[in-house]
Design an enzyme around this catalytic site. Structure first.
Site: not given
Ligand SMILES: NC(=O)c1ccc[n+]([C@@H]2O[C@H](COP(=O)([O-])OP(=O)(O)OC[C@H]3O[C@@H](n4cnc5c(N)ncnc54)[C@H](OP(=O)(O)O)[C@@H]3O)[C@@H](O)[C@H]2O)c1
Length: 268
Positions: A141, A154
């Site tokens: 991130s 986080y």
């Molecule tokens: N959105 C932002 O602003 C942002 C910014 C910087 C970094 N990120 C990073 O980007 C990555 C993806 O996040 P996103 O923004 O796409 O959020 P998201 O839409 O909430 O996606 C998160 C994904 O992780 C899966 N997940 C959560 N816990 C899990 C577990 N225990 N085992 C397997 N899968 C799991 C969820 O699927 P299920 O619930 O179906 O398992 C979902 O597919 C994360 O690492 C996050 O920290 C996001």
């Protein structure tokens, strides 16, 4: 430039957001895709969408907290596609709270998913990625560079992921494997809703301002560019990369700025 067609990738956290968008973008680039998450119905829809467009995809239900699930993801991907070129450890969760208000279970829980989940994902993939002289991607991130108030745990998990990527990048170089960390800025996904539900906060309170949020497809496109032309870090904005990186130059100045931000959004 690396031709990605026929090079298989496995992606965790692919049921929504960045993981889902990356699966679609990789499939469009000709990569067979193994998608994993806990919500099977979402994965089935994604696989159908990829196959309907002429791509190859399989879904594997996997909770990254469990090593056996991650082993199965890699096993199924290799059985289906014959090899594994890339692994994208993307699954992650957020948590918003003062450090002193986080229970031990909350603190360990976020590390289990974001940090140990990444290691669980990489471990079984590594022999195959080494054999393909492939590419390891870790979703960190922008907050790996800056600890946001109320997001200390986080940010710590994201910094830990970045450091794993940095060390591995050098360790793997002589063996032909590329390692990149991905540093999204605010991205319009379910992340903020999930975080609010988990921590009992409001989505409005813990989301970045609307103008600062990018679509997940933008991150996905940057990841595909990185697979084609490997680079150490994936950012979608030079401004973001510069701002977040220079915060490490002066803790005093960064604290001053964050203090103003924190008091705009009072918390318990
Ligand atoms: N959105 C932002 O602003 C942002 C910014 C910087 C970094 N990120 C990073 O980007 C990555 C993806 O996040 P996103 O923004 O796409 O959020 P998201 O839409 O909430 O996606 C998160 C994904 O992780 C899966 N997940 C959560 N816990 C899990 C577990 N225990 N085992 C397997 N899968 C799991 C969820 O699927 P299920 O619930 O179906 O398992 C979902 O597919 C994360 O690492 C996050 O920290 C996001």
């Amino acid at each position: 430039m690396i031709d990605l067609s026929g090079k298989p990738i496995a992606i965790t956290g692919a049921s929504s957001g960045i993981g889902r968008a990356t699966a679609l973008a990789c499939a469009k680039a000709g990569m067979p895709v193994a998608v994993a998450a806990r919500r099977e119905d979402r994965l089935a829809d994604l696989v159908k969408q990829i196959r309907d467009a002429g791509g190859r995809a399989i879904a594997v239900k996997a909770d990254v907290v469990h090593q056996a699930d991650c082993d199965l993801l890699v096993e199924r991907a290799v059985a289906e596609f014959g090899s594994l070129y890339s692994i994208f450890a993307n699954a992650g969760i957020g948590h918003e709270a003062r450090i002193e208000k986080m229970s031990d279970a909350d603190m360990r829980g976020i590390f289990e998913v974001n940090y140990f989940g990444t290691l669980n994902t990489l471990r079984p993939a590594l022999p195959h990625v080494l054999a393909s002289r492939g590419h390891i991607l870790i979703c960190s991130s922008c907050l790996s560079k800056l600890a946001m108030p109320y997001h200390g745990a986080y940010s710590a998990t994201k910094a830990a992921q970045e450091h794993v990527a940095r060390a591995m990048r050098i360790e793997m170089r002589s063996r032909g494997v590329k390692v990149s960390s991905v540093h999204p800025v605010g991205t319009a996904t379910e992340f903020f809703e999930s975080k609010a539900a988990r921590t009992g906060t409001s989505v409005e309170q813990n989301s970045p301002p609307r103008w600062a949020v990018q679509p997940p497809e933008r991150v996905a496109d940057a990841i595909v560019r990185c697979l084609r032309r490997p680079r150490p870090e994936v950012w979608t904005t030079w401004v973001g990369k510069t701002v977040f990186s220079v915060t490490n130059l002066s803790a005093r100045f960064t604290d001053f700025c964050l203090n103003r931000y924190a008091h705009r959004k009072p918390r318990d």
